[in-house]
Design a protein around this motif. Structure first.
Motif, short mmCIF file in Angstrom:
data_model
loop_
_atom_site.label_atom_id
_atom_site.label_comp_id
_atom_site.label_asym_id
_atom_site.label_seq_id
_atom_site.Cartn_x
_atom_site.Cartn_y
_atom_site.Cartn_z
N ALA A 37 0.83 -1.21 0.00
CA ALA A 37 0.00 0.00 0.00
C ALA A 37 0.86 1.25 0.00
O ALA A 37 0.60 2.21 -0.74
CB ALA A 37 -0.93 -0.01 1.21
N LEU A 38 1.92 1.24 0.80
CA LEU A 38 2.79 2.41 0.87
C LEU A 38 3.51 2.64 -0.45
O LEU A 38 3.66 3.78 -0.90
CB LEU A 38 3.80 2.23 2.00
CG LEU A 38 3.22 2.26 3.43
CD1 LEU A 38 4.28 1.89 4.44
CD2 LEU A 38 2.62 3.62 3.75
N ARG A 39 3.95 1.56 -1.07
CA ARG A 39 4.65 1.68 -2.36
C ARG A 39 3.73 2.22 -3.45
O ARG A 39 4.18 2.92 -4.36
CB ARG A 39 5.22 0.33 -2.76
CG ARG A 39 6.46 -0.08 -1.97
CD ARG A 39 6.89 -1.48 -2.30
NE ARG A 39 8.11 -1.84 -1.57
CZ ARG A 39 8.57 -3.09 -1.47
NH1 ARG A 39 7.92 -4.09 -2.04
NH2 ARG A 39 9.67 -3.33 -0.78
N ASN A 40 2.45 1.89 -3.36
CA ASN A 40 1.49 2.32 -4.37
C ASN A 40 0.83 3.65 -4.03
O ASN A 40 -0.05 4.12 -4.76
CB ASN A 40 0.42 1.25 -4.56
CG ASN A 40 0.98 -0.02 -5.18
OD1 ASN A 40 1.96 0.03 -5.93
ND2 ASN A 40 0.38 -1.16 -4.86
N GLY A 41 1.23 4.23 -2.89
CA GLY A 41 0.64 5.50 -2.49
C GLY A 41 -0.77 5.39 -1.97
O GLY A 41 -1.51 6.38 -1.96
#
Length: 255
Positions: free
Chosen positions: A214-218
């Protein structure tokens, strides 16, 4: 032991404050925003707790817990912590703390870096490898058959003995992992870190992977429900420490 100073009123710091009070230890709690911002927390902790500045908490504590983001380690009160046994709970996350090349390369461990700043203190790495919600869930009286063990590391044998005594009063056995240079053995994403204290390690790992994705995909991260925890005996922890492989920042899932 009359008083425990705690610098850092986040999840770990407040959990340890509650454990200390349950064990009959007075607590002086500090954060970076001022004692007045801790009024509600201190009220919940009860009469054995009071709020103070970091320097005041350092002076008041017979032993002192430091539980702050690593990026703020230079703000720790050096003079007031000189000569004290200091339990350091810090972990390094470059995405939060900024890049620290000496940690990225493995030249130093996190606690060696903090010890260099607190040159007159006796630092012991502790409570960095267990989730905050597992502290009250797994704490047990001394001699309990399901007592959980925590790793510690430090360069001063007497300081480690003092820290182990405190940790025992807070509800845990300890396993000595060696000097601060060996404290990487229970830093993030090593075998002794967090997962062995979980009732369902696979579910916890899957939650971490979803969080990272989720963090990597914003995307907004969804925090999982707290795992109830499972006891980790000293013998098992000792084996995990002995077999641990070092995870440098670039090799970690959450850098």
């Amino acid at each position: 032991m009359a008083t425990l100073g705690i610098i850092g009123a986040g999840a770990i710091g407040t959990r340890l404050a509650q454990q200390a009070i349950t064990a009959g230890i007075d607590v002086v709690l500090a954060n970076s925003r001022g004692p007045e911002t801790l009024a509600e927390t201190v009220a919940q902790l009860g009469a054995r707790a009071r709020a103070a500045t970091p320097a005041e908490a350092a002076r008041a504590g017979d032993r002192v817990v430091v539980s702050i983001p690593l990026a703020a380690y230079r703000q720790l009160p050096v003079a007031e912590l000189a000569g004290k046994v200091v339990l350091d709970t810090s972990n390094y996350y470059a995405s939060r703390d900024g890049r620290l090349p000496r940690l990225d390369t493995g030249e130093l461990t996190t606690s060696e870096l903090v010890q260099q700043h607190l040159a007159g203190a006796h630092l012991v790495k502790a409570f960095n490898s267990i989730s905050d919600h597992h502290i009250p869930a797994l704490a047990r009286p001394a001699g309990a058959p399901d007592r959980t063990a925590l790793p510690i590391a430090g360069d001063d044998p007497q300081a480690k003995a003092d820290a182990a005594e405190l940790i025992s009063r807070l509800g845990f056995d300890t396993v000595d992992a060696g000097p601060l240079s060996e404290s990487w053995r229970f830093e993030p994403e090593t075998d002794p870190y967090v997962l062995p204290y979980s009732a369902d390690p696979d579910a916890v790992m899957a939650s971490w992977e979803r969080l990272v994705e989720a963090l990597r995909n914003g995307n907004p991260p969804q925090l999982p429900a707290p795992d109830p925890g499972a006891p980790l005996p000293a013998a098992r922890l000792r084996a995990l420490l002995a077999g641990a492989s070092r995870k440098l920042t670039a090799d970690r899932m959450i850098a």
